[in-house]
Design a protein around this motif. Sequence first.
Motif, PDB file in Angstrom:
ATOM      1  N   ARG A 101       0.867  -1.182   0.000  1.00  0.00           N
ATOM      2  CA  ARG A 101       0.000   0.000   0.000  1.00  0.00           C
ATOM      3  C   ARG A 101       0.893   1.217   0.000  1.00  0.00           C
ATOM      4  NH1 ARG A 101      -5.138   0.280   4.036  1.00  0.00           N
ATOM      5  NH2 ARG A 101      -4.863   2.536   3.806  1.00  0.00           N
ATOM      6  N   ARG A 206     -12.782  -7.025   3.553  1.00  0.00           N
ATOM      7  CA  ARG A 206     -12.062  -6.136   2.647  1.00  0.00           C
ATOM      8  C   ARG A 206     -10.895  -6.886   2.025  1.00  0.00           C
ATOM      9  NH1 ARG A 206     -11.725  -0.455   6.154  1.00  0.00           N
ATOM     10  NH2 ARG A 206     -13.963  -0.417   6.610  1.00  0.00           N
ATOM     11  N   GLU A 208      -7.864  -6.475   1.551  1.00  0.00           N
ATOM     12  CA  GLU A 208      -6.706  -5.662   1.932  1.00  0.00           C
ATOM     13  C   GLU A 208      -5.497  -6.062   1.088  1.00  0.00           C
ATOM     14  OE1 GLU A 208      -6.642  -3.206   4.017  1.00  0.00           O
ATOM     15  OE2 GLU A 208      -8.409  -3.453   5.295  1.00  0.00           O
ATOM     16  N   ARG A 217      -4.763  -6.080  10.868  1.00  0.00           N
ATOM     17  CA  ARG A 217      -5.394  -5.866   9.564  1.00  0.00           C
ATOM     18  C   ARG A 217      -5.675  -7.227   8.924  1.00  0.00           C
ATOM     19  NH1 ARG A 217      -5.582  -1.540   6.911  1.00  0.00           N
ATOM     20  NH2 ARG A 217      -3.825  -0.590   7.956  1.00  0.00           N
ATOM     21  N   THR A 218      -6.942  -7.581   8.838  1.00  0.00           N
ATOM     22  CA  THR A 218      -7.307  -8.877   8.286  1.00  0.00           C
ATOM     23  C   THR A 218      -8.335  -8.677   7.178  1.00  0.00           C
ATOM     24  OG1 THR A 218      -8.920  -9.054  10.073  1.00  0.00           O
ATOM     25  CG2 THR A 218      -6.843 -10.188  10.391  1.00  0.00           C
ATOM     26  N   GLN A 223     -16.483  -5.401  13.116  1.00  0.00           N
ATOM     27  CA  GLN A 223     -16.484  -3.987  13.475  1.00  0.00           C
ATOM     28  C   GLN A 223     -17.517  -3.725  14.558  1.00  0.00           C
ATOM     29  OE1 GLN A 223     -17.154  -2.049   9.598  1.00  0.00           O
ATOM     30  NE2 GLN A 223     -15.159  -1.077   9.870  1.00  0.00           N
ATOM     31  N   GLU A 289      -3.831   3.409  13.920  1.00  0.00           N
ATOM     32  CA  GLU A 289      -5.270   3.612  14.118  1.00  0.00           C
ATOM     33  C   GLU A 289      -5.943   2.438  14.835  1.00  0.00           C
ATOM     34  OE1 GLU A 289      -7.503   4.668  10.587  1.00  0.00           O
ATOM     35  OE2 GLU A 289      -9.362   3.863  11.438  1.00  0.00           O
ATOM     36  N   LEU A 290      -6.647   2.809  15.898  1.00  0.00           N
ATOM     37  CA  LEU A 290      -7.479   1.831  16.594  1.00  0.00           C
ATOM     38  C   LEU A 290      -8.929   2.067  16.191  1.00  0.00           C
ATOM     39  CD1 LEU A 290      -7.934  -0.290  18.857  1.00  0.00           C
ATOM     40  CD2 LEU A 290      -7.743   1.548  20.524  1.00  0.00           C
ATOM     41  N   SER A 331     -16.144   4.092  14.954  1.00  0.00           N
ATOM     42  CA  SER A 331     -15.981   2.817  14.272  1.00  0.00           C
ATOM     43  C   SER A 331     -14.659   2.167  14.662  1.00  0.00           C
ATOM     44  CB  SER A 331     -16.023   3.074  12.761  1.00  0.00           C
ATOM     45  OG  SER A 331     -15.675   1.904  12.072  1.00  0.00           O
ATOM     46  N   GLY A 333     -12.503  -1.847  15.131  1.00  0.00           N
ATOM     47  CA  GLY A 333     -12.467  -3.285  14.904  1.00  0.00           C
ATOM     48  C   GLY A 333     -12.331  -4.053  16.217  1.00  0.00           C
ATOM     49  N   ARG A 336      -8.629  -5.341  16.347  1.00  0.00           N
ATOM     50  CA  ARG A 336      -7.657  -4.303  16.754  1.00  0.00           C
ATOM     51  C   ARG A 336      -7.776  -4.020  18.241  1.00  0.00           C
ATOM     52  NH1 ARG A 336      -6.864   0.116  11.890  1.00  0.00           N
ATOM     53  NH2 ARG A 336      -6.649  -1.533  10.342  1.00  0.00           N
TER      54      ARG A 336
HETATM   55  P1  ATP Z   1      -6.894   1.629   7.807  1.00  0.00           P
HETATM   56  O1  ATP Z   1      -6.494   3.023   7.429  1.00  0.00           O
HETATM   57  O2  ATP Z   1      -6.095   1.025   8.931  1.00  0.00           O
HETATM   58  O3  ATP Z   1      -7.046   0.713   6.614  1.00  0.00           O
HETATM   59  P2  ATP Z   1      -9.549   2.559   7.724  1.00  0.00           P
HETATM   60  O4  ATP Z   1      -9.331   4.006   7.999  1.00  0.00           O
HETATM   61  O5  ATP Z   1      -9.787   2.086   6.351  1.00  0.00           O
HETATM   62  O6  ATP Z   1      -8.366   1.713   8.403  1.00  0.00           O
HETATM   63  P3  ATP Z   1     -12.206   2.457   8.630  1.00  0.00           P
HETATM   64  O7  ATP Z   1     -12.778   2.160   7.300  1.00  0.00           O
HETATM   65  O8  ATP Z   1     -12.390   3.824   9.202  1.00  0.00           O
HETATM   66  O9  ATP Z   1     -10.683   2.030   8.662  1.00  0.00           O
HETATM   67  O10 ATP Z   1     -12.732   1.345   9.625  1.00  0.00           O
HETATM   68  C1  ATP Z   1     -12.986   1.615  10.987  1.00  0.00           C
HETATM   69  C2  ATP Z   1     -12.246   0.679  11.899  1.00  0.00           C
HETATM   70  O11 ATP Z   1     -12.429  -0.682  11.505  1.00  0.00           O
HETATM   71  C3  ATP Z   1     -10.740   0.876  11.921  1.00  0.00           C
HETATM   72  O12 ATP Z   1     -10.386   1.926  12.789  1.00  0.00           O
HETATM   73  C4  ATP Z   1     -10.266  -0.461  12.419  1.00  0.00           C
HETATM   74  O13 ATP Z   1     -10.355  -0.555  13.842  1.00  0.00           O
HETATM   75  C5  ATP Z   1     -11.260  -1.426  11.814  1.00  0.00           C
HETATM   76  N1  ATP Z   1     -10.697  -1.997  10.574  1.00  0.00           N
HETATM   77  C6  ATP Z   1     -10.732  -1.473   9.337  1.00  0.00           C
HETATM   78  N2  ATP Z   1     -10.136  -2.285   8.451  1.00  0.00           N
HETATM   79  C7  ATP Z   1      -9.725  -3.372   9.159  1.00  0.00           C
HETATM   80  C8  ATP Z   1      -9.053  -4.579   8.810  1.00  0.00           C
HETATM   81  N3  ATP Z   1      -8.719  -4.850   7.565  1.00  0.00           N
HETATM   82  N4  ATP Z   1      -8.773  -5.466   9.786  1.00  0.00           N
HETATM   83  C9  ATP Z   1      -9.126  -5.217  11.064  1.00  0.00           C
HETATM   84  N5  ATP Z   1      -9.768  -4.113  11.450  1.00  0.00           N
HETATM   85  C10 ATP Z   1     -10.064  -3.188  10.524  1.00  0.00           C
END
Ligand code: ATP
Length: 466
Positions: A101, A206, A208, A217-218, A223, A289-290, A331, A333, A336
């Motif tokens: 990324r 997602r 990812e 990150r999975t 959520q 980010e949490l 929001s 996870g 996390r």
């Molecule tokens: P990042 O920048 O880390 O990809 P994001 O800004 O895309 O996260 P949001 O779409 O705002 O994340 O999602 C809200 C919350 O969901 C995040 O703060 C995180 O705690 C959780 N989250 C998002 N993507 C993931 C993931 N792939 N695995 C685990 N938790 C996730």
Amino acid sequence: MADKNDSMDKIVSLCKRRGFVFPSSEIYGGYGAIYDLGPYGVELANAVKREWWKCMVQLRQDIVGLDSSIFMHPKIWEASGHVAGFADPLTECKVCHVRSRVDHLLEEAGIEADEKMSEEQINALLFANLDKIKCPSCGKKDFTPVRKFNLLVKSNLGNFADDWSKEPAYLRGETCQGIYVNYKNVLDSSRVQVPFGIAQIGKAFRNEITARQFIFRTREFEQMEMQYFTRPENEMEEYEKLRDYRWQYYTRHLGLAEKNLKWHKHKNLVFYAQEAYDIEYAFPFGFKELEGVHARGDYDLTQHAKYSGKDLSYTDPKTGEKFVPHIIESSVGVGRTVLAVLTEAYTEEDLDGDQRIVMKFPKKLAPVKAAVFPLLKNKPELVSLAKEIYDALKLDFMCEFDDNGNVGKRYRRQDEIGTPYCITVDFETLESRTVTVRDRDTMEQIRVAITDLAGWLRTNLSSDSK
Ligand code: ATP
């Protein structure tokens, strides 16, 4: 709290060894950034979800719960902007073909970037900074041009019979869309009035690009989201209140130390956002980010009104005034949060040259609340009394019975899964009807009468010092 020299490896190893987290499909070699929760992981995650629900629903007269489906009408993802724009910037190393990324490569090199930048902007930044950036896998600097990679996971649901949907059905990329499209149903069926919130816990999916940080990150994750509907003019005031509330949740309810948390203000806001902050936690790989706390304006309801053709405005029951509510959201996870709680709890102590690993979870989050041991396995009178005590306590508390190995080993095992109290039935118990209760954190032992045990546990488990 774990010392900062606690590496991620130690936490990952403990999670595997003690049954918190396993790689998915491990006997088949694992499956890209997907994890399973083991016996203690599922207890910990359930406790985290219970605490979130308590804070976000039970304690709030103005917030109600919801459980919407994972599959939703494909139009929802068009309306939300996900089909067109839910994409991360990707580059591939031309030498080892590992994908990265680009916003993360830039951030790690100290260059301000995020996934919301356009393909051109972020491409220019990557190639202008090649002196500071290299492939995280092979160390070379030979990258393909940046392209945006859509994160939505497609399914073939409905692509049979009369093919009712020519559009692909997606596994939801976030849970909040289910909240937005149910906003009218909730309004019409419960007694809430603006301002009010809807909270939901559920799976999201997602694709990812990079997923190298354990359960941080999975590709499949859970959520916990709360969307709060406000009068337009009160959005920012309510937003500040929500930020404060969420901070208190982490420090007071989850026991995370203030020094391990910080606010990160988004510089590049999506066009509709009024304000956006993340709460970051000091994970072993740095502050990341949490949770996101965002003020989203009227974007979501306006988009869904436009795409569905339904009026999603709100009429104030007192004044008759009509408006489209603005939304603020929290929001986070589950995975996390679990990783933050594991990081915070992981402690190594030196015991006369021996190392003790102990998970100092807040008691309300501990997977097992009490373990009951007979001092010796081959003394039937101790074993049967310990069983009796276990059978009584398990009605009210998550308990374990263990008669394996010496008591010292049993203590170590319970320390590693973070059990607050170990109860031992010894020879004195047969005389005095008292047991020893050993405290996980201080390792002090006291004697408690069997008849007082349940009450003693109830009182002490609720006094969360940590
Ligand atoms: P990042 O920048 O880390 O990809 P994001 O800004 O895309 O996260 P949001 O779409 O705002 O994340 O999602 C809200 C919350 O969901 C995040 O703060 C995180 O705690 C959780 N989250 C998002 N993507 C993931 C993931 N792939 N695995 C685990 N938790 C996730």
